[in-house]
Design a protein around this motif. Structure first.
Motif, mmCIF file in Angstrom:
data_model
loop_
_atom_site.group_PDB
_atom_site.id
_atom_site.type_symbol
_atom_site.label_atom_id
_atom_site.label_comp_id
_atom_site.label_asym_id
_atom_site.label_seq_id
_atom_site.Cartn_x
_atom_site.Cartn_y
_atom_site.Cartn_z
ATOM 1 N N VAL A 19 0.868 -1.180 0.000
ATOM 2 C CA VAL A 19 0.000 0.000 0.000
ATOM 3 C C VAL A 19 0.902 1.226 0.000
ATOM 4 N N SER A 20 0.631 2.156 -0.898
ATOM 5 C CA SER A 20 1.535 3.295 -1.075
ATOM 6 C C SER A 20 0.770 4.616 -0.991
ATOM 7 N N ASP A 21 1.050 5.390 0.054
ATOM 8 C CA ASP A 21 0.527 6.762 0.196
ATOM 9 C C ASP A 21 -0.991 6.844 0.034
ATOM 10 N N ILE A 22 -1.712 5.983 0.753
ATOM 11 C CA ILE A 22 -3.170 5.977 0.721
ATOM 12 C C ILE A 22 -3.707 7.041 1.686
ATOM 13 N N SER A 23 -4.606 7.890 1.198
ATOM 14 C CA SER A 23 -5.244 8.902 2.041
ATOM 15 C C SER A 23 -6.728 8.966 1.706
ATOM 16 N N PHE A 24 -7.573 8.886 2.731
ATOM 17 C CA PHE A 24 -9.021 9.040 2.545
ATOM 18 C C PHE A 24 -9.676 9.237 3.902
ATOM 19 N N THR A 25 -10.934 9.640 3.884
ATOM 20 C CA THR A 25 -11.701 9.778 5.109
ATOM 21 C C THR A 25 -13.019 9.008 4.974
ATOM 22 N N VAL A 26 -13.548 8.572 6.095
ATOM 23 C CA VAL A 26 -14.898 8.026 6.174
ATOM 24 C C VAL A 26 -15.616 8.852 7.231
ATOM 25 N N GLU A 27 -16.623 9.599 6.809
ATOM 26 C CA GLU A 27 -17.319 10.485 7.737
ATOM 27 C C GLU A 27 -18.163 9.689 8.728
ATOM 28 N N ASP A 28 -18.501 10.324 9.821
ATOM 29 C CA ASP A 28 -19.334 9.714 10.848
ATOM 30 C C ASP A 28 -20.653 9.249 10.231
ATOM 31 N N GLY A 29 -20.944 7.942 10.341
ATOM 32 C CA GLY A 29 -22.184 7.387 9.815
ATOM 33 C C GLY A 29 -22.167 7.046 8.341
ATOM 34 N N GLU A 30 -21.035 7.220 7.676
ATOM 35 C CA GLU A 30 -20.945 6.986 6.234
ATOM 36 C C GLU A 30 -20.586 5.533 5.940
ATOM 37 N N PHE A 31 -21.046 5.030 4.790
ATOM 38 C CA PHE A 31 -20.716 3.683 4.319
ATOM 39 C C PHE A 31 -19.838 3.834 3.081
ATOM 40 N N VAL A 32 -18.576 3.474 3.195
ATOM 41 C CA VAL A 32 -17.597 3.631 2.112
ATOM 42 C C VAL A 32 -17.038 2.268 1.748
ATOM 43 N N SER A 33 -16.868 2.024 0.458
ATOM 44 C CA SER A 33 -16.301 0.757 -0.017
ATOM 45 C C SER A 33 -14.923 0.973 -0.619
ATOM 46 N N LEU A 34 -14.004 0.070 -0.278
ATOM 47 C CA LEU A 34 -12.729 -0.047 -0.986
ATOM 48 C C LEU A 34 -12.925 -1.097 -2.070
ATOM 49 N N LEU A 35 -12.795 -0.693 -3.313
ATOM 50 C CA LEU A 35 -13.085 -1.564 -4.448
ATOM 51 C C LEU A 35 -11.843 -1.721 -5.302
ATOM 52 N N GLY A 36 -11.627 -2.938 -5.802
ATOM 53 C CA GLY A 36 -10.498 -3.157 -6.692
ATOM 54 C C GLY A 36 -10.266 -4.638 -6.909
ATOM 55 N N PRO A 37 -9.392 -4.977 -7.856
ATOM 56 C CA PRO A 37 -9.105 -6.386 -8.138
ATOM 57 C C PRO A 37 -8.292 -7.019 -7.029
ATOM 58 N N SER A 38 -8.200 -8.342 -7.056
ATOM 59 C CA SER A 38 -7.377 -9.054 -6.082
ATOM 60 C C SER A 38 -5.942 -8.555 -6.149
ATOM 61 N N GLY A 39 -5.344 -8.338 -4.983
ATOM 62 C CA GLY A 39 -3.962 -7.902 -4.925
ATOM 63 C C GLY A 39 -3.765 -6.406 -5.026
ATOM 64 N N CYS A 40 -4.853 -5.624 -4.995
ATOM 65 C CA CYS A 40 -4.702 -4.171 -5.157
ATOM 66 C C CYS A 40 -4.370 -3.478 -3.835
ATOM 67 N N GLY A 41 -4.477 -4.180 -2.702
ATOM 68 C CA GLY A 41 -4.139 -3.593 -1.412
ATOM 69 C C GLY A 41 -5.324 -3.208 -0.554
ATOM 70 N N LYS A 42 -6.539 -3.503 -0.995
ATOM 71 C CA LYS A 42 -7.717 -3.067 -0.240
ATOM 72 C C LYS A 42 -7.859 -3.799 1.088
ATOM 73 N N THR A 43 -7.669 -5.139 1.092
ATOM 74 C CA THR A 43 -7.777 -5.888 2.343
ATOM 75 C C THR A 43 -6.614 -5.562 3.273
ATOM 76 N N THR A 44 -5.435 -5.352 2.724
ATOM 77 C CA THR A 44 -4.292 -4.946 3.547
ATOM 78 C C THR A 44 -4.577 -3.623 4.233
ATOM 79 N N THR A 45 -5.170 -2.682 3.496
ATOM 80 C CA THR A 45 -5.547 -1.397 4.086
ATOM 81 C C THR A 45 -6.545 -1.593 5.218
ATOM 82 N N LEU A 46 -7.559 -2.432 4.990
ATOM 83 C CA LEU A 46 -8.579 -2.693 6.003
ATOM 84 C C LEU A 46 -7.963 -3.322 7.249
ATOM 85 N N ARG A 47 -7.120 -4.314 7.063
ATOM 86 C CA ARG A 47 -6.498 -5.004 8.196
ATOM 87 C C ARG A 47 -5.562 -4.071 8.952
#
Length: 361
Positions: A19-47
């Motif tokens: 994961v390289s220089d990821i920046s984002f916000t999730v506002e209070d009460g918001e539902f945000v999805s990390l979307l992408g193909p396998s190996g893109c770093g989304k689950t690593t970011t979540l963990r």
């Protein structure tokens, strides 16, 4: 509940940057999805947000508290974050009640509070009456509801989902999508959801963060990403898109343009953004399969063409077909009631507003 802020997050395994220089916000009460193909770093970011993976750099904040900063991480059990896993992780030797009560017992809450909160959580997910059953006596959908109840019963500040519906069959997955969103809306729960399924992300999310190769490619509402993809990758990953090499013939001040496709076909469209991106030379034309409509043979006007039907497939209310237009092959979705025949030449129209011109080439 709390606002999540991720700033310049880096996760590295030796020389490999996941994961390289990821920046984002999730506002209070918001539902945000990390979307992408396998190996893109989304689950690593979540963990990493959950504290299950160590960060190598950057900052993770939940409300006013720092969860991770420059490689120093708060332990997972001190973050006030719960996670629903892909595998459900329902313990088979425990009853449904004990599965859901586990986090409350760890916090040494009173027996009366445990009883009350577990009953409320099970009712919330539609499992009241299942408290005495064991994991092996539950269907996949019921196990997923147990996992949801266990995640919300302790009132976490942030709820994380790691592809929680991917193990369900198609029909149940569709129903659970709506149930999960409805549950999140009722709770007002700040939520971050990981999926590789673009339909799932489109249906469920307030915002989508699209990732590729450990970086954020584009973010916005589902409509933003669908109607204004900023790159070939975004256009191809979101929806069923035809991406065609094109050359700008002329432009207008309102962002519309006439572009040439291979085979001397000129088509009107509009640029996906209004900044100073390329307005001449080679571009990409994005044409969604559902944007191509069949019209009468004498229909005239802009973006009306004769096209030969090369193949045909039945999809219930729709037929999916490949159309030959000049030297370009386009996928189209047409009504199944009066489908064309293979080899037939039909008249089609593509609304200029539905032709997205992407500056990236």
């Amino acid at each position: 509940m709390a606002k999540l802020r991720v700033e310049d997050l880096i996760v590295a395994y030796g020389a490999v940057i996941a994961v390289s220089d990821i920046s984002f916000t999730v506002e209070d009460g918001e539902f945000v999805s990390l979307l992408g193909p396998s190996g893109c770093g989304k689950t690593t970011t979540l963990r990493c947000i959950a504290g299950l993976e160590g960060s190598s750099g950057g900052t993770i904040r939940l409300g006013d508290a720092i969860m991770a900063a420059d490689g120093s991480d708060v332990p997972p059990d001190k973050r006030g974050i719960n996670m629903v896993f892909q595998s459900y992780a329902v313990w088979p030797h425990m009853s449904v009640f004990e599965n859901v009560a586990y986090g409350l017992r760890i916090r040494r809450e009173s027996a009366a509070d445990v009883e009350r909160k577990v009953k409320e959580a099970l009712k919330l997910v539609g499992l009241d009456g299942f408290a005495g059953r064991y994991g092996t006596e539950l269907s996949g959908g019921q196990q997923q509801r147990v996992a949801l109840a266990r995640a919300v019963v302790t009132s976490p500040r942030l709820l994380l989902f790691d592809e929680p519906l991917s193990n369900l069959d198609a029909g149940l997955r569709d129903r659970m999508r709506f149930e999960l969103v409805e549950l999140q809306r009722r709770l007002g729960q700040t939520s971050l959801y990981v999926t590789h399924d673009q339909s799932e992300a489109m249906l469920m999310s307030d915002r989508i963060i699209l990732m590729k190769d450990g970086r954020i490619v584009q973010s916005g509402t589902p409509r933003d990403l669908y109607e204004r993809p900023m790159s070939r990758f975004a256009a191809e990953f979101i929806g069923n898109a035809n991406i065609v090499d094109a050359t700008v013939i002329r432009t207008s001040g309102d962002g519309s343009a006439l572009v040439g496709l291979p085979g001397n076909v000129a088509i009107e469209g509009h640029f996906c953004r209004t900044d100073g991106s390329r307005r001449s030379g080679p571009v990409l034309a994005c044409i969604r399969a559902e944007s191509i409509s069949r019209v009468s043979g004498d229909e005239a006007g802009s973006n009306c063409f004769d096209a030969r039907v090369d193949s045909l497939g039945f999809l219930g209310p729709l037929v999916t077909c490949t159309l030959r237009l000049g030297e370009v092959t386009l996928r189209a979705e047409l009504p199944a009631r009066k489908p064309p025949s293979i080899g037939e030449t039909i008249r089609v129209r593509i609304e200029p507003d539905d032709v997205i011109i992407i500056s990236e080439h």
